[in-house]
Scaffold this motif. Structure first.
Motif, PDB file in Angstrom:
ATOM      1  N   VAL A 204       0.835  -1.198   0.000  1.00 51.00           N
ATOM      2  CA  VAL A 204       0.000   0.000   0.000  1.00 51.00           C
ATOM      3  C   VAL A 204       0.876   1.256   0.000  1.00 51.00           C
ATOM      4  O   VAL A 204       0.626   2.219  -0.744  1.00 51.00           O
ATOM      5  CB  VAL A 204      -0.950  -0.003   1.210  1.00 51.00           C
ATOM      6  CG1 VAL A 204      -1.604   1.368   1.398  1.00 51.00           C
ATOM      7  CG2 VAL A 204      -2.021  -1.075   1.035  1.00 51.00           C
ATOM      8  N   SER A 205       1.922   1.244   0.816  1.00 52.66           N
ATOM      9  CA  SER A 205       2.825   2.401   0.868  1.00 52.66           C
ATOM     10  C   SER A 205       3.508   2.617  -0.476  1.00 52.66           C
ATOM     11  O   SER A 205       3.685   3.755  -0.927  1.00 52.66           O
ATOM     12  CB  SER A 205       3.881   2.178   1.954  1.00 52.66           C
ATOM     13  OG  SER A 205       3.283   2.022   3.211  1.00 52.66           O
ATOM     14  N   ALA A 206       3.892   1.514  -1.127  1.00 51.35           N
ATOM     15  CA  ALA A 206       4.571   1.623  -2.415  1.00 51.35           C
ATOM     16  C   ALA A 206       3.643   2.192  -3.488  1.00 51.35           C
ATOM     17  O   ALA A 206       4.045   3.065  -4.276  1.00 51.35           O
ATOM     18  CB  ALA A 206       5.091   0.249  -2.837  1.00 51.35           C
ATOM     19  N   ILE A 207       2.401   1.725  -3.521  1.00 50.29           N
ATOM     20  CA  ILE A 207       1.473   2.216  -4.538  1.00 50.29           C
ATOM     21  C   ILE A 207       1.141   3.684  -4.302  1.00 50.29           C
ATOM     22  O   ILE A 207       0.970   4.459  -5.252  1.00 50.29           O
ATOM     23  CB  ILE A 207       0.200   1.354  -4.575  1.00 50.29           C
ATOM     24  CG1 ILE A 207       0.557  -0.074  -5.015  1.00 50.29           C
ATOM     25  CG2 ILE A 207      -0.835   1.952  -5.534  1.00 50.29           C
ATOM     26  CD1 ILE A 207      -0.627  -1.024  -5.069  1.00 50.29           C
ATOM     27  N   ASP A 208       1.093   4.098  -3.053  1.00 53.83           N
ATOM     28  CA  ASP A 208       0.909   5.521  -2.763  1.00 53.83           C
ATOM     29  C   ASP A 208       2.051   6.340  -3.362  1.00 53.83           C
ATOM     30  O   ASP A 208       1.831   7.405  -3.958  1.00 53.83           O
ATOM     31  CB  ASP A 208       0.840   5.744  -1.250  1.00 53.83           C
ATOM     32  CG  ASP A 208       0.625   7.204  -0.895  1.00 53.83           C
ATOM     33  OD1 ASP A 208      -0.491   7.703  -1.128  1.00 53.83           O
ATOM     34  OD2 ASP A 208       1.576   7.841  -0.402  1.00 53.83           O
ATOM     35  N   LYS A 209       3.285   5.841  -3.256  1.00 53.54           N
ATOM     36  CA  LYS A 209       4.435   6.528  -3.856  1.00 53.54           C
ATOM     37  C   LYS A 209       4.385   6.464  -5.372  1.00 53.54           C
ATOM     38  O   LYS A 209       4.806   7.402  -6.055  1.00 53.54           O
ATOM     39  CB  LYS A 209       5.736   5.903  -3.356  1.00 53.54           C
ATOM     40  CG  LYS A 209       6.171   6.387  -1.982  1.00 53.54           C
ATOM     41  CD  LYS A 209       6.499   7.883  -2.015  1.00 53.54           C
ATOM     42  CE  LYS A 209       7.033   8.344  -0.661  1.00 53.54           C
ATOM     43  NZ  LYS A 209       7.278   9.815  -0.669  1.00 53.54           N
ATOM     44  N   VAL A 210       3.895   5.337  -5.899  1.00 48.87           N
ATOM     45  CA  VAL A 210       3.749   5.203  -7.353  1.00 48.87           C
ATOM     46  C   VAL A 210       2.919   6.344  -7.912  1.00 48.87           C
ATOM     47  O   VAL A 210       3.270   6.987  -8.910  1.00 48.87           O
ATOM     48  CB  VAL A 210       3.089   3.841  -7.695  1.00 48.87           C
ATOM     49  CG1 VAL A 210       2.509   3.847  -9.107  1.00 48.87           C
ATOM     50  CG2 VAL A 210       4.095   2.700  -7.546  1.00 48.87           C
ATOM     51  N   VAL A 211       1.794   6.626  -7.247  1.00 47.76           N
ATOM     52  CA  VAL A 211       0.909   7.707  -7.687  1.00 47.76           C
ATOM     53  C   VAL A 211       1.594   9.063  -7.536  1.00 47.76           C
ATOM     54  O   VAL A 211       1.577   9.900  -8.449  1.00 47.76           O
ATOM     55  CB  VAL A 211      -0.407   7.675  -6.887  1.00 47.76           C
ATOM     56  CG1 VAL A 211      -1.295   8.856  -7.273  1.00 47.76           C
ATOM     57  CG2 VAL A 211      -1.147   6.363  -7.126  1.00 47.76           C
ATOM     58  N   ALA A 212       2.209   9.288  -6.384  1.00 47.69           N
ATOM     59  CA  ALA A 212       2.853  10.572  -6.126  1.00 47.69           C
ATOM     60  C   ALA A 212       4.045  10.821  -7.048  1.00 47.69           C
ATOM     61  O   ALA A 212       4.299  11.961  -7.449  1.00 47.69           O
ATOM     62  CB  ALA A 212       3.309  10.636  -4.665  1.00 47.69           C
ATOM     63  N   ASP A 213       4.774   9.769  -7.413  1.00 45.10           N
ATOM     64  CA  ASP A 213       5.975   9.928  -8.243  1.00 45.10           C
ATOM     65  C   ASP A 213       5.657  10.283  -9.684  1.00 45.10           C
ATOM     66  O   ASP A 213       6.494  10.858 -10.385  1.00 45.10           O
ATOM     67  CB  ASP A 213       6.805   8.640  -8.219  1.00 45.10           C
ATOM     68  CG  ASP A 213       7.511   8.429  -6.878  1.00 45.10           C
ATOM     69  OD1 ASP A 213       7.559   9.384  -6.091  1.00 45.10           O
ATOM     70  OD2 ASP A 213       8.010   7.308  -6.649  1.00 45.10           O
ATOM     71  N   GLY A 214       4.474   9.905 -10.158  1.00 40.47           N
ATOM     72  CA  GLY A 214       4.121  10.215 -11.534  1.00 40.47           C
ATOM     73  C   GLY A 214       4.129   9.016 -12.471  1.00 40.47           C
ATOM     74  O   GLY A 214       4.225   9.173 -13.690  1.00 40.47           O
ATOM     75  N   VAL A 215       4.014   7.805 -11.927  1.00 36.81           N
ATOM     76  CA  VAL A 215       3.948   6.601 -12.754  1.00 36.81           C
ATOM     77  C   VAL A 215       2.646   6.588 -13.540  1.00 36.81           C
ATOM     78  O   VAL A 215       1.594   6.978 -13.034  1.00 36.81           O
ATOM     79  CB  VAL A 215       4.062   5.339 -11.865  1.00 36.81           C
ATOM     80  CG1 VAL A 215       3.623   4.092 -12.604  1.00 36.81           C
ATOM     81  CG2 VAL A 215       5.489   5.195 -11.358  1.00 36.81           C
ATOM     82  N   ASN A 216       2.700   6.113 -14.787  1.00 40.45           N
ATOM     83  CA  ASN A 216       1.512   6.037 -15.640  1.00 40.45           C
ATOM     84  C   ASN A 216       0.893   4.640 -15.692  1.00 40.45           C
ATOM     85  O   ASN A 216      -0.322   4.493 -15.832  1.00 40.45           O
ATOM     86  CB  ASN A 216       1.858   6.449 -17.075  1.00 40.45           C
ATOM     87  CG  ASN A 216       2.550   7.780 -17.149  1.00 40.45           C
ATOM     88  OD1 ASN A 216       3.743   7.858 -17.451  1.00 40.45           O
ATOM     89  ND2 ASN A 216       1.824   8.863 -16.874  1.00 40.45           N
ATOM     90  N   VAL A 217       1.759   3.630 -15.632  1.00 42.11           N
ATOM     91  CA  VAL A 217       1.312   2.232 -15.717  1.00 42.11           C
ATOM     92  C   VAL A 217       1.957   1.467 -14.565  1.00 42.11           C
ATOM     93  O   VAL A 217       3.157   1.606 -14.327  1.00 42.11           O
ATOM     94  CB  VAL A 217       1.704   1.593 -17.062  1.00 42.11           C
ATOM     95  CG1 VAL A 217       1.367   0.111 -17.083  1.00 42.11           C
ATOM     96  CG2 VAL A 217       1.017   2.311 -18.220  1.00 42.11           C
TER      97      VAL A 217
END
Length: 658
Positions: A204-217
């Motif tokens: 969950v913490s990683a996916i939160d960072k995924v969104v914040a970092d700017g990942v598209n896929v």
């Protein structure tokens, strides 16, 4: 012990202690607490494919799939990390990193800032949840950094978007150019998997960072048990990511062919099953009676068998109806006096395939024939054995045993034919691919589609041997492995190509573009078959059929799905909004399959578009007729003479409530 993980979009608090349940109960009523979840342990679901999928002509040396990309789409991978020295992660010729990227290059054991570049734009590690449950990571035995010690993450990342590599092969097998689905894309690796397991708090913490970092896929091949959507933290955080324009895909799992073996079923996640390609690594099993059988292997050591000579063989089995542990070559069950100098037949079950070969080798066997059982059917998965080993299907295995038992002087030899292309039929749905039905929501088909998952060649972590056996001291830069965690990165890479071609599309537009442009015929022009039963398969097994990247890039029509639509599962009347992403002035007619148990009506029957991006709606009504004893399969198709948007339909009758 308490850990607080603060994210951009949510905070995660991890409690460790004997009073966890009581404390959690008290916390439920506290202000600001949205939900409480038990920290769940997850499991990992374990190159010809660009050509097989049509992303590049067979004889071309140009990276056509690279040209399709704009080099500005970033894919995040949640897995075991990355082996940065692999040439698959070189950034030669790539443009500067997009300005919107806000990720970081975290350092740690054997990992420095220099390991990031314009290809690998970011890496992060997540272990607080893991350490709260398991204890501190032993840095003497494990990299407490983004470096991959397992191999799984490196293989997945390279399949998604590895750079072109000439001369790639595994011990001479599958020699050629290896590359990811979208070699021009950027990669961000998020390490959430450790030797002792992987926990949803870190995910969950990683996916939160995924969104914040700017990942598209986003790609992940993690799976736990199936639970209600609102109680599944991975499902909920994936919904959050989807709402914030991140396309999320997960592997279906490798628990097939058992029914209801899926572990990821959320409607907003693209779930990917696995199938074969038209490449294999063939071996002839030549019998003493002149007959021949065909199997597969990746053996590459000193060949101790002569094709001019026949060898005695043995199959250790008793007359009992119970499974004889000797027949599956379990360690400690075989007699070296019986095996020495012989080819040994072993049934596929319980212990790893390569371990069976090592058991036979250590006891003096000169070769092994691994026979599939009913659970695996005709599925053939090649392995890098330390002994002359060939795997054959269930039907051939039965014939082989019949010949052996019919004559005390029966013999055989093994002749290796190497890499072969143009295998027919292909693709075939892999027996291991998890499948049907989605018991959580029967009306939503999972998996969504299938993609190549068997015998995939791509980059490998040099921290682990190709066979994973301790006795094997070989190091390789590439390996050949199988699993839906190989098929899912194919789809993630193709989603990246679609997003790159259509940057304005949301994840809920990319997903139907992939799903409604699939195909169902193999290279013999027959319906795709299931390896476990060697018969045509159903939408319960493959969802919306096999992915077709070229058609997905130009779907012409797509369904519009808004986040709130996922909460509205209407059982009788369905409203759909369709967007024209093809040429203006397009006219589409609808075709529906007939059903015995219900009538299906689509209104209107024709969609007349006058401009691109125009949206039109249709209403689909189901009216019960005669209750059926089994599910009915059909489809709805919108056609304009050139394009077809197909949606499979399954009607299932539920027993009346008690």
């Amino acid at each position: 012990m308490v850990w607080k993980l603060t994210g951009k979009y949510l905070d995660v608090i991890i409690f460790q202690g004997l009073q966890l349940e009581g404390e959690a109960t008290k916390l439920k009523v506290e202000k600001g607490i949205v939900a409480i979840f038990l920290d769940t342990k997850y499991e990992l679901h374990t190159t010809r494919s660009p050509i097989f999928l049509g992303l590049e002509p067979a004889k071309s040396t140009n990276m056509w799939s690279e040209k399709l990309a704009s080099h500005d789409v970033i894919v995040g991978v949640l897995d075991t990390g990355i082996w940065p020295e692999s040439e698959s992660f070189k950034d030669v010729g790539m443009r500067p990193v997009p300005a919107y990227w806000e990720g970081a290059c975290e350092i740690g054991t054997s990992f420095t800032k220099s390991h990031c570049n314009k290809k690998v734009v970011g890496v992060r590690v997540f272990y607080h949840g893991y350490e709260a449950v398991v204890g501190r990571i032993n840095e003497q035995k494990e990299y407490k950094s983004p470096r991959d010690q397992d191999r799984h993450g490196t293989h997945a990342v390279a399949t998604v978007g590895g750079s072109p590599m000439h001369g790639a092969n595994l011990l001479g097998y599958a020699n050629g150019i290896t590359r990811g689905m979208a070699p021009g894309e950027r990669i961000a690796a998020y390490k959430v998997c450790w030797v002792g397991g992987y926990f949803n708090s870190d995910i969950v913490s990683a996916i939160d960072k995924v969104v914040a970092d700017g990942v598209n896929v986003l790609y992940t091949s993690l799976g736990g048990g199936v639970s209600s959507y609102y109680r599944d933290s991975l499902s909920m955080i994936a919904f959050e990511a989807m709402e914030r324009c991140v396309f999320v895909s997960c592997s279906a799992g490798n628990a097939g062919p058992d029914p209801a073996s899926l572990t990821n079923v959320s409607p907003w996640i693209t779930i990917v099953g696995g199938n074969t390609m038209d490449r294999d690594f063939l071996v002839d099993v030549r019998l003493g009676n002149g007959k021949k059988m065909i199997g597969v292997s990746l053996y590459k050591w000193k060949n101790v068998l002569s094709i001019e000579k026949q060898y005695p063989w043995v199959y250790m089995v008793s007359n009992s109806s119970r499974v004889d542990p000797r027949s599956i070559c379990l360690e400690g069950t075989l007699d070296p006096k019986v095996l020495s100098g012989k080819i040994v037949i072993c049934d596929r079950s319980l212990s790893p395939r390569v371990q069976k070969g090592d058991v036979v080798r250590s006891l003096g066997g000169v070769g092994m024939i691994l026979t599939n059982t009913e659970a695996n059917g005709e599925e053939l998965v090649a392995d890098s054995h330390l002994l002359l080993v060939v795997e054959i299907g269930e039907k051939e295995g039965k014939k082989l045993k019949s010949y052996l038992l019919s004559s005390k002087s029966s013999t055989a030899t093994l002749a290796f034919k190497g890499t072969r292309l143009g295998i027919k039929p292909s693709p075939v749905v892999a027996a291991f691919s998890s499948r049907r039905p989605n018991f959580l929501t029967l009306e939503i088909l999972k998996p969504n589609l299938v993609a190549p998952a068997v015998n995939i060649l791509v980059a490998w972590s040099e921290a682990i041997r190709p066979s994973s056996l301790k006795i094997n001291n070989r190091k390789v830069k590439f390996n050949i492995v199988s699993g839906t965690s190989m098929s899912c990165p194919h789809v993630s890479g193709i989603a990246t190509l679609v997003k790159s071609r259509h940057p304005e599309w949301s994840p809920t537009t990319v997903k139907p573009a992939l799903m409604t442009t699939t195909y169902v015929l193999d290279n013999t022009k027959k319906t795709l078959r299931d390896a476990s039963i060697a018969k045509p398969f159903s939408p319960y097994d493959h969802g919306l059929r096999h992915i077709d990247p070229i058609r997905a890039l130009d779907p012409s029509l797509v369904y519009d799905i808004m986040p709130q639509d996922y909460f509205e599962f209407l059982p009788v009347i369905v409203h759909k909004t369709i967007t024209n992403v093809g040429p203006p002035d397009s006219k589409y007619h609808v075709m529906v399959s007939p059903f015995k148990g219900a009538s299906m009506k689509v209104e209107p029957k024709t969609l007349n578009f006058i401009e691109k991006h125009q949206k039109l709606s249709c209403k689909i009504t189901f009216k019960p007729k005669i209750q059926q004893t089994s599910p009915e399969f059909g489809s709805m198709e919108w056609k304009d003479g050139l394009h077809t948007m197909r949606s499979p339909i399954v009607i299932t009758w539920m027993p009346p409530p008690m």
